[in-house]
Design a protein around this motif. Structure first.
Motif, short mmCIF file in Angstrom:
data_model
loop_
_atom_site.label_atom_id
_atom_site.label_comp_id
_atom_site.label_asym_id
_atom_site.label_seq_id
_atom_site.Cartn_x
_atom_site.Cartn_y
_atom_site.Cartn_z
N ASP A 162 7.93 49.48 20.20
CA ASP A 162 7.57 48.10 19.84
C ASP A 162 8.81 47.48 19.21
OD1 ASP A 162 6.76 45.83 18.23
OD2 ASP A 162 4.69 46.50 18.44
N PRO A 163 9.50 46.55 19.93
CA PRO A 163 10.80 46.03 19.46
C PRO A 163 10.77 45.49 18.03
CG PRO A 163 10.40 45.36 21.71
CD PRO A 163 9.14 45.99 21.25
N GLU A 164 9.79 44.68 17.71
CA GLU A 164 9.76 44.08 16.37
C GLU A 164 9.50 45.12 15.30
OE1 GLU A 164 10.67 41.06 15.53
OE2 GLU A 164 11.20 40.87 17.64
N MET A 165 8.54 46.01 15.54
CA MET A 165 8.23 47.02 14.53
C MET A 165 9.36 48.04 14.43
SD MET A 165 4.14 47.59 14.66
CE MET A 165 4.15 47.96 12.93
N ALA A 166 10.09 48.29 15.53
CA ALA A 166 11.23 49.20 15.48
C ALA A 166 12.34 48.62 14.60
CB ALA A 166 11.74 49.47 16.89
N LYS A 167 12.60 47.29 14.72
CA LYS A 167 13.60 46.66 13.85
C LYS A 167 13.20 46.76 12.38
CE LYS A 167 15.20 43.32 17.31
NZ LYS A 167 15.27 41.88 17.67
N LYS A 168 11.90 46.54 12.13
CA LYS A 168 11.41 46.65 10.76
C LYS A 168 11.58 48.08 10.25
CE LYS A 168 8.66 45.74 7.11
NZ LYS A 168 8.35 47.06 6.59
N ALA A 169 11.32 49.08 11.10
CA ALA A 169 11.42 50.48 10.68
C ALA A 169 12.85 50.85 10.33
CB ALA A 169 10.89 51.38 11.79
N VAL A 170 13.84 50.45 11.15
CA VAL A 170 15.21 50.83 10.87
C VAL A 170 15.72 50.14 9.61
CG1 VAL A 170 16.36 49.08 12.32
CG2 VAL A 170 17.47 51.27 11.92
N ARG A 171 15.30 48.92 9.36
CA ARG A 171 15.69 48.26 8.10
C ARG A 171 15.08 49.00 6.91
NH1 ARG A 171 14.79 43.45 11.10
NH2 ARG A 171 12.71 43.21 10.18
N ASP A 172 13.80 49.39 7.03
CA ASP A 172 13.16 50.17 5.95
C ASP A 172 13.92 51.46 5.68
OD1 ASP A 172 11.18 48.25 5.75
OD2 ASP A 172 9.72 49.38 6.95
N ILE A 173 14.36 52.10 6.75
CA ILE A 173 15.07 53.38 6.61
C ILE A 173 16.41 53.17 5.90
CG2 ILE A 173 16.23 55.20 7.92
CD1 ILE A 173 13.98 54.87 10.04
N GLU A 174 17.15 52.11 6.29
CA GLU A 174 18.45 51.87 5.64
C GLU A 174 18.27 51.52 4.16
OE1 GLU A 174 22.47 49.09 5.90
OE2 GLU A 174 20.75 48.63 7.18
N LEU A 175 17.30 50.71 3.85
CA LEU A 175 17.06 50.35 2.45
C LEU A 175 16.69 51.57 1.63
CD1 LEU A 175 15.10 46.98 2.89
CD2 LEU A 175 17.39 47.28 1.93
N ALA A 176 15.84 52.42 2.17
CA ALA A 176 15.45 53.63 1.45
C ALA A 176 16.65 54.57 1.28
CB ALA A 176 14.33 54.35 2.21
N PHE A 177 17.53 54.63 2.28
CA PHE A 177 18.73 55.46 2.17
C PHE A 177 19.59 54.99 1.01
CE2 PHE A 177 23.28 55.80 3.09
CZ PHE A 177 23.42 57.17 3.19
N ASN A 178 19.81 53.70 0.92
CA ASN A 178 20.65 53.14 -0.15
C ASN A 178 20.01 53.37 -1.52
OD1 ASN A 178 22.63 52.20 1.61
ND2 ASN A 178 21.57 50.26 1.94
N ARG A 179 18.69 53.44 -1.56
CA ARG A 179 18.00 53.56 -2.84
C ARG A 179 17.88 55.01 -3.31
NH1 ARG A 179 12.34 50.48 -3.60
NH2 ARG A 179 13.78 48.76 -3.20
N VAL A 180 17.55 55.93 -2.41
CA VAL A 180 17.22 57.29 -2.88
C VAL A 180 18.17 58.37 -2.40
CG1 VAL A 180 14.76 56.72 -3.05
CG2 VAL A 180 15.63 57.74 -0.94
N VAL A 181 19.08 58.06 -1.44
CA VAL A 181 19.96 59.11 -0.90
C VAL A 181 21.42 58.87 -1.29
CG1 VAL A 181 20.84 60.21 1.20
CG2 VAL A 181 18.41 59.61 1.03
N LYS A 182 21.92 57.69 -1.06
CA LYS A 182 23.33 57.40 -1.28
C LYS A 182 23.71 57.69 -2.72
CE LYS A 182 26.70 53.66 -0.74
NZ LYS A 182 27.69 54.56 -0.12
N SER A 183 24.79 58.48 -2.87
CA SER A 183 25.15 58.95 -4.21
C SER A 183 26.45 58.38 -4.75
CB SER A 183 25.27 60.48 -4.20
OG SER A 183 26.34 60.88 -3.36
#
Length: 762
Positions: free
Chosen positions: A691-712
């Motif tokens: 689903d193109p729109e939901m896929a874009k939303k998912a990848v943005r969610d993933i990047e935001l979560a990476f910056n918040r809980v993984v990036k050190s």
């Protein structure tokens, strides 16, 4: 006084007492005794005469003429020849002897005679016995000379062994047991022999006391002849009749089979060690080769031979340190040479580990060292650590940062000596520690897994007879630590090894009791007694709650019991819900071992309960794992995926949105672990990518979560490298949704960070 009323007639003149003096009572008694002896001799002479007459009648074939339908089992020339060469006539025997005398002088298969035909009636009324073939060498089965194949005939007829009660240990019945086993060995009659054991067990069980509770079948294990027959039946079920018969062409190998089948603790070792995936034929051949190669100490090192047999039933190679820069070439390991090497060193007192006392299941992790013999020799000669402190060998190899960062190869040949001299990374440290331990008789494993600093290798050692440690070289943040199974392939998790340290697993009494009941299930199952199978399984599970094997059998029983019933039936639903709940409670401190509970919930509980019940159960499971097993975030990722699959199966219009609401907060709540984050983000994008729109939303969610809980932003080379790997994955997601600029921007940013971290590391 009057003389005796009834004088005893003497055999020769006897002078009576003078006058009226009576004979003393002792003399009178002597007269009576002599009279009785004379009468006995007279009767005996008559019996001998009749017996001689009967033998003449037999010899000239007059039995059939005067007594139609009756023929002597000993009338053929071949049988007479066998009697003359082997011993006395075995045609008659008393009821105490039973079948044993029928077989006690059977010649071995290689002597030129053949197997006999069932049909001789023993004095106890059962059919058994054997008669030799005729003069041409053909009988009911077999060929002239050595038997060329396994007998497929049920040559034991209705024969049974007495396995319980006082008679079971009488010398005559013990001899019968030995003779029947010897006949099975001589004639390759293993299928028939196993059937006979099954009949004997079935006949004995009704005569034995079956109690209540955990000790219900205790008399089975405490009755020597019954338990021995039970183990023989089990062992014969693990191997093909052909594999056993082929090794018994060697007279010394026959001695091995005889000894094994009369040594219950070694039959237990076989049953505990040999797996369905093993090549049973190769295992049996190696056991024979090991026995005949070092017969004097074969009994002492049987467990070692068994370990070698199951590890080397498939070809195994070792690194070849040939002195060249490329040390990737390999040499085949000769299992017999390895077996003999360990014996030689142990007999000289050079082993640190007690290889003559360890169970075969532990010795599997000794003999599997993927190194050539010269390396084993080096480890024995140069390493001087004790068993408890062998983990120090890991730190003896200095860490070589250049090898980690640049991937350089500092070795001219990959040997223990060079690794110790040049240093290495965690994989080299683990290789050195584990394999020098194995060379010294200490069970060891090399674990590999992902940590928050990237991939890592560490070591597990059995530092005591009752203790494994997986802490050698281990660092925090480990998820999914695994090692190769050297016996059957596949992987063993670190959590399985933890479970081996459980108190019940380390208790010989509890451990063997669990497996005995599981073996009993096999017997009842083959007898078609489903109710007894279920009872034995539940008893095994009661005794061994921490044994995953007992839960696996219980799962199979429940599937059988509920398979034909409506899965929505409250009783069926309740059974499966109880199974899952009980198993989760048992393994609450080691939840990875509760995989069957998750399977039960997914297949038998959640699809038939309310949506809210499933959601609540999943949430409770994840919070428990987060609290108790913070390292194992992959378990949380698996829980999320199972819940998402149930949402999809409901096939509702809001399914995709519901999955989004499940994963978006989960990335932030559970994504602090590198492994957990990678699994959760991969599953999330996988559900949305079509689903193109939901896929874009998912990848943005993933990047935001990476910056918040993984990036050190730590600058540590290992952490930066790990984060760069995740960024590369996110960049790939952006390309899939058509956002190439964002993908390139992320990759360039981490290229700069990696270059800086590398300069700092070196």
């Amino acid at each position: 006084m009057k003389p005796p009323n009834r004088p005893v007639p003497p055999r020769r003149p006897v002078t009576p007492p003078a006058g009226n003096v009576p004979a003393p009572r002792a003399i009178q008694a002597g007269y009576r005794k002599k009279e009785q002896m004379q009468q006995f001799r007279s009767v005996l002479m008559v019996i001998i005469a009749l017996g001689g007459l009967w033998l003449l009648v037999q010899k000239f074939g007059l039995v059939q003429k005067f007594v139609p339908g009756m023929a002597s089992a000993q009338s053929t020339p071949a049988k007479k020849k066998a009697q003359d060469s082997s011993g006395p006539d075995l045609g008659t025997h008393d009821s105490d002897v039973g079948y044993s005398d029928l077989f006690k002088n059977q010649p071995p298969a290689s002597s030129g005679t053949t197997g006999g035909s069932p049909g001789t009636m023993a004095a106890n009324g059962t059919s058994g016995g054997a008669t030799a073939g005729d003069a041409t060498g053909t009988g009911s089965q077999g060929t002239v000379g050595e038997v060329s194949g396994v007998s497929n005939d049920d040559i034991f007829g209705d024969t049974t062994l007495v396995l319980a009660g006082l008679d079971a240990t009488r010398e005559s019945f013990l001899k019968k047991d030995a003779d029947l086993l010897q006949r099975a060995i001589n004639e390759g009659a293993w299928t028939s022999y196993r059937k006979m054991l099954g009949r004997s067990l079935e006949a004995a069980i009704p005569t034995m006391h079956i109690g209540d509770g955990r000790g219900r079948y205790e008399e089975f294990w405490k009755t020597p002849m019954f338990y021995q027959a039970f183990l023989r039946w089990q062992v014969l079920g693990r191997f093909s009749p052909k594999s056993i018969h082929e090794v018994t062409h060697d007279e010394r190998a026959r001695a091995m089979i005889t000894w094994l089948f009369n040594t219950p603790e070694k039959m237990e070792q076989v049953l505990l060690t040999v797996k369905p995936e093993d090549d049973k034929d190769r295992v049996m051949v190696f056991l024979k080769d090991a026995w005949t190669a070092k017969e004097a100490v074969a009994k002492k090192y049987f467990n070692l031979a068994l370990a070698c047999a199951v590890v080397f039933d498939k070809p195994m190679t070792a690194k070849n340190p040939g002195g060249e820069k490329d040390y990737s070439s390999e040499l085949s390991i000769d299992p017999l040479v390895r077996y003999l090497w360990y014996i030689e060193k142990d007999e000289k007192g050079k082993m640190v580990g007690p290889i003559d006392r360890l169970p075969a299941r532990d010795l599997v992790y000794v003999v599997c060292a993927p190194v050539i013999q010269s390396e084993l020799e080096w480890a024995v000669d140069k390493m001087h650590l004790n068993r408890k402190n062998w983990g120090d060998a890991y730190g003896m190899v200095k860490y070589l940062m250049e090898r980690a960062v640049k991937g350089i190869n500092p070795y001219t040949e990959y040997t223990f000596a060079q690794i110790l001299k040049e240093g290495g990374i965690c994989g080299d440290q683990s290789y050195f520690c584990a394999n020098t331990a194995r060379a010294n008789g200490i069970p060891a494993m090399v674990f590999a897994g992902e940590t928050d600093l990237g991939g890592h290798a560490w070591v597990a050692l059995k530092v005591k007879d009752d203790e494994w440690t997986t802490g050698v070289g281990r660092i925090g943040g480990v998820s999914k630590g695994q090692t190769d199974n050297p016996q059957i392939g596949g992987a063993i998790t670190e959590q399985e090894v933890w479970q081996w340290n459980d108190r019940d697993h380390q208790s010989p009494v509890i451990s063997i009791s669990v497996y005995r009941h599981l073996w009993l299930c096999d017997y009842f199952s083959e007898q078609g007694k489903k109710d007894l199978v279920a009872e034995a399984v539940r008893l095994s599970n009661t005794i061994g709650r921490s044994f995953v094997e007992s839960w696996a059998r219980l799962y199979a029983v429940l599937e059988d019991e509920t398979g034909a019933k409506d899965p929505k039936d409250p009783e069926v639903y309740g059974e499966w819900k109880k199974f899952a709940g009980d198993m989760r409670r048992e393994f609450r401190e080691n939840p990875r071992m509760a995989a069957l509970a998750a399977k039960a919930e997914t297949e038998h509980v959640f699809p038939y309960g309310s949506e809210n019940d499933a959601k609540t159960a999943f949430l409770r499971e994840r919070r428990r794992d987060e609290r108790n097993q913070s390292e194992q975030k992959d378990l949380i990722a698996e829980s999320l995926k199972r819940e998402a699959e149930i949402i999809l199966k409901r096939n509702e219009p809001t399914a995709k949105k519901d999955i989004e609401h499940l994963y978006d907060p989960a990335l932030r709540e559970y994504g602090g672990s590198i492994t957990g984050f990678k699994m959760i983000s991969s599953d999330y994008f996988g559900y949305m990518k079509d689903d193109p729109e939901m896929a874009k939303k998912a990848v943005r969610d993933i990047e935001l979560a990476f910056n918040r809980v993984v990036k050190s932003n730590s600058g540590d080379w290992f952490r930066t490298k790990t984060e760069a790997g995740i960024v590369t994955t996110i960049a790939g997601y952006y390309r899939q949704v058509g956002d190439e600029p964002r993908a390139k921007m992320l990759e360039k940013r981490y290229e700069r960070e990696m270059a800086k971290a590398e300069r700092d590391a070196l």
